[in-house]
Design a protein around this motif. Structure first.
Motif, PDB file in Angstrom:
ATOM      1  N   SER A 133       0.793  -1.230   0.000  1.00  0.00           N
ATOM      2  CA  SER A 133       0.000   0.000   0.000  1.00  0.00           C
ATOM      3  C   SER A 133       0.818   1.268   0.000  1.00  0.00           C
ATOM      4  O   SER A 133       0.341   2.301  -0.420  1.00  0.00           O
ATOM      5  CB  SER A 133      -0.974   0.015   1.171  1.00  0.00           C
ATOM      6  N   HIS A 134       2.069   1.209   0.483  1.00  0.00           N
ATOM      7  CA  HIS A 134       2.808   2.454   0.299  1.00  0.00           C
ATOM      8  C   HIS A 134       3.162   2.688  -1.162  1.00  0.00           C
ATOM      9  O   HIS A 134       2.883   3.759  -1.693  1.00  0.00           O
ATOM     10  CB  HIS A 134       4.026   2.639   1.190  1.00  0.00           C
ATOM     11  N   PRO A 135       3.736   1.705  -1.853  1.00  0.00           N
ATOM     12  CA  PRO A 135       3.924   1.910  -3.300  1.00  0.00           C
ATOM     13  C   PRO A 135       2.613   2.290  -3.988  1.00  0.00           C
ATOM     14  O   PRO A 135       2.606   3.088  -4.920  1.00  0.00           O
ATOM     15  CB  PRO A 135       4.451   0.555  -3.777  1.00  0.00           C
TER      16      PRO A 135
ATOM     17  N   GLY B 274       7.434   0.929   6.395  1.00  0.00           N
ATOM     18  CA  GLY B 274       7.369   0.925   7.860  1.00  0.00           C
ATOM     19  C   GLY B 274       7.006   2.258   8.477  1.00  0.00           C
ATOM     20  O   GLY B 274       6.769   2.339   9.675  1.00  0.00           O
ATOM     21  N   HIS B 275       6.916   3.341   7.646  1.00  0.00           N
ATOM     22  CA  HIS B 275       6.541   4.614   8.263  1.00  0.00           C
ATOM     23  C   HIS B 275       5.067   4.651   8.639  1.00  0.00           C
ATOM     24  O   HIS B 275       4.617   5.601   9.255  1.00  0.00           O
ATOM     25  CB  HIS B 275       6.926   5.812   7.373  1.00  0.00           C
ATOM     26  N   HIS B 276       4.331   3.603   8.278  1.00  0.00           N
ATOM     27  CA  HIS B 276       2.946   3.515   8.747  1.00  0.00           C
ATOM     28  C   HIS B 276       2.880   2.814  10.095  1.00  0.00           C
ATOM     29  O   HIS B 276       1.805   2.616  10.642  1.00  0.00           O
ATOM     30  CB  HIS B 276       2.098   2.741   7.745  1.00  0.00           C
ATOM     31  N   MET B 277       4.041   2.390  10.605  1.00  0.00           N
ATOM     32  CA  MET B 277       4.040   1.507  11.767  1.00  0.00           C
ATOM     33  C   MET B 277       4.930   2.013  12.897  1.00  0.00           C
ATOM     34  O   MET B 277       5.387   1.229  13.716  1.00  0.00           O
ATOM     35  CB  MET B 277       4.507   0.110  11.323  1.00  0.00           C
TER      36      MET B 277
HETATM   37 CU   LIG Z   1       3.354   5.222   3.102  1.00  0.00          CU
END
Ligand SMILES: [Cu+2]
Ligand SMILES: [Cu+2]
Lengths: 541, 323
Positions: A257-259, A306-309
């Motif tokens: 989902s980040h890509p 990992g910046h979502h976590m």
């Molecule tokens: Cu992201």
């Protein structure tokens, strides 16, 4: 971009793609990339309307702190439906599948995409996915949020999670097929003389997008299958009670989902580069760096999930590394913004509707990007993570960026699609209304988030009401901005003034052929002799 | 507590870390405002000056474009790195729990916060903490993921089922502050809210003793029998299992030759994932109690194990409630 047409004697005119068959069959079984683009357009307009209605209901609910319009169960189903439909059934296919399908072959001087049958299959897969997702909504809905976090989605939720996930799973294969098709098309079907360094920037951004579509989407498919295995058969993968690890799901999900966030913005950046060049009537500043930055985003975008976590209890050191990489991925985006600004320098600028959308994009994307920097800063993210600050941030990118770009692109290529012009001033006013409504809707949400209002809240403490009322007021203005084009574009499709091949005086092969585009795009294969955006000193193509 | 409206926007927060987070946040706001202002100014200037038909001079650029590109790539990278270091610096301090922090157990459950103080006093959706102490919350969850968010403290941490995660803060102002769950956890997610009450240490000490304090260690002993831990662990026993005296706070020798410090985390793992660390000299025959004992029973069991005579008082023990 100038071209030499081999035979200058006017041959008998080819029928336009719109005239080549009028039956329903001729549309549903078409292999023409342009018609498939139109099929996508119709489909995503419907999904957008459903998802937007869900948002409207939520905004009405949030007018008051108490939960008085719908129940919590319904509210949770509304935001899930809004998120799933907007992400997978509107944003991801928006520019790639509609404008990309329509314009890529025209831009590279080809007759069609590389695999026309696969292209049609993508649309059917997309529709199958969309219908399953719609079914799950009609059957009672899903309340997991578009992120499907486990173990809630795999064990606790009682909604129609499986139908919704299956819909997303199937639509994913449509993405993969489209991405593959575009990669091969751009590699193999370019007109003679159209080298990589002469490619219009829209093609570079679509190429980068396609790589992400092909590489990232399978991971989503795998993740959803694992979730289904746990939900249906109790195989312990994510639920700790079954021996699983809930964070594993988040890693897998965000690895896709980040890509995917870049699937939802890179194409928009491409459209903006095209429109700025066309209405400033000069080449995009720093063409090579702008093209390279698209590729850099596509690659770096895979390394920042990992910046979502940051507060999920992943390792602190992983957090630090992901933060650093997230700062770095913002550099190529910043390069683009600066290059667009510099493109205006010494231009011959006019302010047609697509240009207004492009300028709006630059402003809103800049705000979205800068607040992304806030979120990449670890200590600040701890405070604003999962609050309205994040909601505002990604709506500035997704809606302020991608939707503005989609609308801009739609207006820019509308003459090529319909053969006609829309009413210019109505369109300009609609663009302005959208811009104002957007800011009024989402800017207050930054403040709400900083003050601590969590996302996905059906009810909220009283001190947040004023800002929520402002946001809802903005949403009603935004709705007008989105509804207007439906009417004036619809009207112009039948009654608008004829456009002629190149109404904007733009470069690019798509403007060298008739409007609406002929069935096979070009009478003779064009030959390219110059780089993209070859305007003369007076700004003429 | 909730200062209304915009005033709260400029509040300095109520924890020791809040001013540091705010300094970073407002610096970011300032830097962004400068960037936006410059961009808007440039864009407007160009748009007006170079509108079609204007008399402004055009013609090709005299300077090569790469110089501009290199400049702004360099500047943004340096600026970004600066903010990266700043953010990471504060974050690392937020994540490093002071050794002598005062520990409180917090269990998230659909849809409430279940809070236990060291002496066994239990409360729901309300957390009383002493002013000026480093308070460490041991967060866990009984079902799905929740997230403990105290905006006035600038603190947030997910409570993940199957593990215990620490988060800490040092309250700097007495008062009542909001507490929210920020990880979507089902129907009543938006009602999983509460209050944090910061009291003077004396008032907190008084509060601790005035309420009902179930003897959790005693309840833990009952559970120890109920889950038939005693069948193996109480000596003498037919089964070869380690006696659990002197475990907490010691260095336990493992089968693979390494040692592990037996803190809360280890006791939890020993019960839920017994094969993860097998004690030297024993067979891995202990069944996993994953999904068998509830989160709150688990806490009581751990409390019981900790109440047994421990190896050394040298072990870092939670200090008494009142400082
Ligand atoms: Cu992201
Ligand atoms: Cu929650």
């Amino acid at each position: 971009m100038s071209l030499l047409v081999e035979s200058s004697k006017a041959p008998p005119r080819m029928p336009s793609y719109l005239e080549a068959g009028h039956t329903v069959r001729s549309w549903l079984f078409t292999l023409d990339h342009k018609r498939i683009g139109i099929l996508y357009m119709a489909a995503i307009t419907v999904f957008f309307s459903i998802a937007a209605s869900a948002a409207a209901l939520m905004r009405i609910e949030l007018l008051t702190p108490a939960g008085d319009v719908v129940t919590s169960e319904t509210y949770n189903r509304l935001f899930t439906m809004h998120g799933v439909l907007m992400v997978w059934f509107f944003l991801i296919p928006s520019i790639p599948s509609v404008l990309g399908n329509f314009i890529i072959p025209l831009m590279i001087g080809a007759r069609d995409v590389a695999f026309p049958r696969l292209n049609l299959l993508s649309w059917y897969l997309f529709m199958a996915g969309g219908i399953l997702a719609t079914y799950s909504i009609v059957a009672g809905g899903v309340d997991t949020g578009w992120t499907f976090y486990t173990p809630y989605s795999s064990t606790y939720s009682n909604g129609h999670v499986m139908a919704m996930a299956a819909g997303v799973f199937i639509a994913g294969f449509s993405s993969i097929a489209t991405g593959l098709n575009f990669i091969v098309t751009i590699h193999k079907l370019r007109a003679p003389g159209l080298t990589w360094t002469r490619l219009p920037l829209f093609l570079w951004s679509m190429y980068a997008t396609s790589i992400i579509l092909v590489l990232a989407t399978p991971v989503l498919a795998i993740t959803l299958v694992l979730m289904a295995m746990e939900r249906l058969w109790g195989v312990g993968i994510f639920d700790p009670k079954l021996g699983g690890d809930p964070l594993l799901f988040q890693h897998l999900f965000w690895f896709y989902s980040h890509p995917a966030v870049y699937i939802m913005i890179l194409p928009g950046m491409g459209v903006v580069s095209e429109t700025l060049a066309a209405f400033a009537r000069k080449p995009v500043f720093g063409y090579r760096v702008v093209a390279a930055s698209s590729m850099a985003i596509a690659i770096l975008g895979f390394l920042v999930w990992g910046h979502h976590m940051f507060v999920s209890s992943q390792s602190v050191y992983a957090g630090v590394v992901f933060s650093l990489l997230s700062f770095l991925v913002a550099v190529p985006s910043a390069i683009k913004v600066f290059s667009w600004t510099a493109t205006l320098y010494r231009g011959h600028i006019t302010f047609e509707t697509p240009m207004l959308y492009a300028l709006g994009f630059i402003g809103l994307f800049t705000v979205g990007g800068l607040t992304g920097i806030f979120l990449a800063s670890l200590a600040v993210d701890v405070h604003v993570h999962d609050t309205y600050f994040v909601i505002a941030h990604f709506h500035y990118i997704m809606v302020g960026g991608m939707v503005m770009a989609y609308m801009g692109g739609l207006h820019y290529w509308w003459p090529k699609i319909s053969g006609r012009l829309y009413h210019e001033w109505t369109a300009r006013i609609a663009a302005l209304i959208t811009f104002i409504g957007f800011n009024l809707t989402f800017f207050p949400q930054f403040v709400l988030g900083y003050l601590g209002m969590p996302r996905r809240y059906h009810m909220y403490p009283e001190q947040f009401q004023t800002l929520n009322v402002l946001s809802t007021a903005g949403a009603s203005i935004l709705a007008v901005g989105y509804a207007l084009p439906l009417f004036y574009l619809g009207w112009s499709f039948f009654f608008g003034r004829r456009a002629g091949p190149n109404p904007w005086g733009a470069t690019g092969l798509e403007w060298k052929t008739a409007s609406p585009a002929p069935e096979h795009n070009f009478e003779t294969t064009p030959v390219v002799t110059t780089g993209a955006y070859a305007y003369d000193a007076e700004g003429n193509p | 507590m909730n200062r209304p409206g915009i005033a709260a926007f400029f509040s300095s927060g109520a924890s020791s870390v809040a001013p540091r987070v705010d300094a970073l946040f407002w610096s970011l706001v300032l830097a962004s405002a400068v960037v936006v202002a410059v961009l808007v100014l440039l864009n407007l200037t160009f748009l007006i000056r170079y509108r079609r038909g204007s008399p402004a001079r055009r013609g090709p650029l005299e300077v090569s474009t790469w110089k501009f590109e290199a400049t702004w790539i360099g500047l943004t990278t340096v600026g970004f790195l600066g903010f990266f270091f700043w953010g990471a610096r504060v974050y690392l301090d937020m994540e490093r729990v002071p050794a002598d922090a005062y520990s409180i157990n917090v269990v998230g459950r659909q849809w409430m916060w279940d809070i236990r103080h060291p002496n066994g006093r239990r409360e729901f959706d309300e957390l009383h903490v002493p002013l000026g102490r480093d308070v460490r919350l041991l967060l866990s969850s009984e079902d799905v993921i929740h997230s403990f968010f105290a905006p006035e403290f600038r603190v947030k941490q997910d409570a993940v089922p199957g593990k215990t995660v620490s988060v800490w803060f040092k309250p700097t102002r007495e008062g009542v502050y909001p507490l929210y769950c920020t990880q979507y956890c089902g129907t009543k997610h938006s009602q999983m809210t509460g209050r944090i009450v910061v009291m003077s240490p004396d008032a907190y000490a008084a509060w601790l003793t005035c309420g009902p304090t179930p003897r959790i260690a005693e309840r833990g002993r009952e559970l120890f029998t109920k889950y038939s831990c005693s069948g193996c662990h109480d000596q003498p026993s037919q089964i070869h299992a380690p006696p659990l005296l002197n475990v907490y706070g010691s260095m336990v020798p493992l089968q693979d030759g390494t040692f592990v410090y037996a803190g809360d985390e280890y006791l939890r793992d020993s019960i839920l994932l017994p094969t993860k660390q097998v004690v030297a000299g024993y067979q891995p025959i202990m069944p996993s109690f994953q999904g068998v004992v509830s989160e709150s029973d688990l806490l009581d069991l751990i409390a019981y194990l900790k109440s047994l005579p421990t190896a050394a008082s040298a072990a870092p023990q939670p200090s008494p409630a009142a400082p």
